[in-house]
Motif scaffolding. Structure first.
Motif, short mmCIF file in Angstrom:
data_model
loop_
_atom_site.label_atom_id
_atom_site.label_comp_id
_atom_site.label_asym_id
_atom_site.label_seq_id
_atom_site.Cartn_x
_atom_site.Cartn_y
_atom_site.Cartn_z
N TYR A 90 12.57 44.74 -20.65
CA TYR A 90 13.28 43.70 -20.78
C TYR A 90 12.37 42.49 -20.15
N ASN A 91 10.86 43.15 -19.59
CA ASN A 91 10.01 42.09 -19.30
C ASN A 91 11.16 42.06 -18.12
N TYR A 92 11.99 42.41 -17.02
CA TYR A 92 12.33 42.25 -16.12
C TYR A 92 12.72 42.63 -15.56
N ALA A 93 12.08 42.30 -14.03
CA ALA A 93 11.62 42.50 -12.65
C ALA A 93 13.26 42.02 -11.45
N LEU A 94 14.30 43.74 -11.18
CA LEU A 94 14.92 43.00 -10.44
C LEU A 94 14.87 42.79 -9.01
N TYR A 95 13.50 43.09 -8.93
CA TYR A 95 13.07 43.35 -7.53
C TYR A 95 12.09 41.28 -7.03
N PRO A 96 12.47 40.60 -7.01
CA PRO A 96 11.37 39.18 -6.21
C PRO A 96 10.06 40.08 -5.94
N ASN A 97 10.05 41.06 -4.83
CA ASN A 97 9.10 41.29 -4.00
C ASN A 97 8.26 42.14 -4.61
N ASN A 98 6.86 42.52 -5.22
CA ASN A 98 5.85 42.72 -6.24
C ASN A 98 6.05 44.32 -5.41
N TYR A 99 5.99 44.61 -4.47
CA TYR A 99 5.96 45.09 -3.61
C TYR A 99 6.88 45.91 -3.55
N MET A 100 8.34 45.87 -3.68
CA MET A 100 9.57 46.17 -3.49
C MET A 100 9.81 46.89 -5.26
N GLN A 101 9.63 46.17 -6.31
CA GLN A 101 9.58 46.43 -7.67
C GLN A 101 8.99 47.83 -8.12
N CYS A 102 7.17 47.73 -6.93
CA CYS A 102 6.10 48.39 -7.91
C CYS A 102 6.49 50.13 -7.15
#
Length: 358
Positions: A90-102
């Motif tokens: 749903y194009n929603y990232a749970l973590y605001p930090n890209n490094y944490m998310q990806c």
């Protein structure tokens, strides 16, 4: 060079699958419902399993019980990482930090999956050693050795998946997908070498060890039953020899330990069967999808999503299999539930009495 070794469940590298593949939307919504059901039951089941393991002395005192506790904790963490990854549909990232998310989230996801798998292998080996070497198992199958082997597992898996911690350039989370630039050598490893090696490490080797341990264990149990049957068959000439009495407390303790052993065996067997049926299809597809002709990216992503959800069932269904496969585990859970209800009623009674006095 843009590359993502593990993409999100329903996304390509630039556009959400909702926008690029309308023909798959019905399947996506059905899969989404299945995912919510599987993850929801999984979180509840893992919490209930952990409560049972932590509150029962029979589990806390033995190495197998400690292993099941560790498996439950790791399963919960793994399901959390899968659920956070699933939200990217749903194009929603749970973590605001890209490094944490990806990057870091996938790092934890793979380590927790490997730990759960090899702890389950250790359970099978633990039970095998207990049936193969009953006397020596008291020194081998200890909680101290479980802690040592767990530390070794963590070091190995943390090192193997450390490429997720390698800095990458232009890391972005766009349209539910992670994109970044990386070196040619890292791209070759993550896209060519990594998947087959992971399939062997996290799927093939554990499956072979579990099957071998279970077959050997079943043979040992049958041999043990034959010995017991032969030992209890008294010749006619010895019929008048008195049989030594066994105290009721010793007999009760022996029967309880036997019931505990059976429970742990059924739990281990249920875990092994579930692991084989859920993990093999997912890892097999990841290894062969690149050689399948005519498989477009959206269809490949959708198939991967379905198999990923199916493989996730293993990490959340354990509690329900324990209740079905082991009457003793079911009794422990019901006893714990009744005790909690009783304490709640006592608490409410005390509260009501204190209010009436006031």
């Amino acid at each position: 060079m843009t590359s993502d070794p593990i993409t999100s469940n329903f996304t390509t590298q630039s556009t959400s699958i909702f926008d690029t593949a309308p023909s798959l939307r019905l399947g996506i919504w059905i899969t989404t419902g299945c995912a919510c059901f599987a993850y929801g039951l999984g979180f509840v089941g893992n919490v209930l399993s952990l409560i049972v393991f932590c509150t029962q002395d029979e589990f806390r005192k033995i190495s197998t019980g400690l292993l099941f506790m560790l498996i439950t904790i790791s399963n919960f963490i793994h399901l959390w990482t899968l659920a956070s990854d699933y939200l990217t549909v749903y194009n929603y990232a749970l973590y605001p930090n890209n490094y944490m998310q990806c990057r870091y989230s996938y790092y934890i996801q793979n380590i927790s999956r490997a730990l759960s798998t090899y702890w389950m292998v250790t359970v099978a080996l633990d039970r095998l050693i207990r049936t193969e070497y009953p006397m020596r198992s008291k020194k081998i199958c200890t909680k101290h050795n479980v802690i040592i082997i767990s530390i070794i597992y963590f070091i190995i898996f943390a090192a193997f998946w450390s490429f997720y911690l390698v800095p990458v350039g232009n890391l972005k989370f766009i349209s539910g997908s992670c994109s970044f630039t990386q070196s040619q050598s890292l791209a070759y490893f993550s896209n060519t070498v990594y998947l087959p090696v992971r399939a062997v490490l996290v799927c093939l080797i554990p499956v072979m060890l579990m099957i071998s341990a279970n077959i050997r264990m079943i043979l040992n149990i049958r041999q043990s039953r034959r010995r017991v049957t032969n030992a209890t068959t008294v010749p006619s000439s010895d019929m008048n020899i008195p049989v030594p009495n066994i105290s009721s407390s010793t007999g009760t303790h022996t029967r309880r330990m036997s019931a505990l052993d059976r429970m742990l065996f059924y739990m281990m067997l249920a875990n092994a069967i579930t692991f084989i049926t859920t993990q093999v299809p997912y890892h097999l597809f990841l290894c062969v999808k690149g050689s399948v002709k005519g498989l477009d990216s959206n269809t490949s992503t959708f198939i991967r999503a379905v198999l990923l959800i199916w493989s996730s069932v293993y990490f959340g269904i354990a509690f329900y299999f324990y209740c079905l496969a082991s009457p003793l585990f079911r009794q422990k859970f019901i006893k714990m539930l009744k005790k909690a209800i009783c304490l709640q009623r006592i608490s409410e009674t005390i509260t009501n009495r204190s209010k009436s006095i006031r």
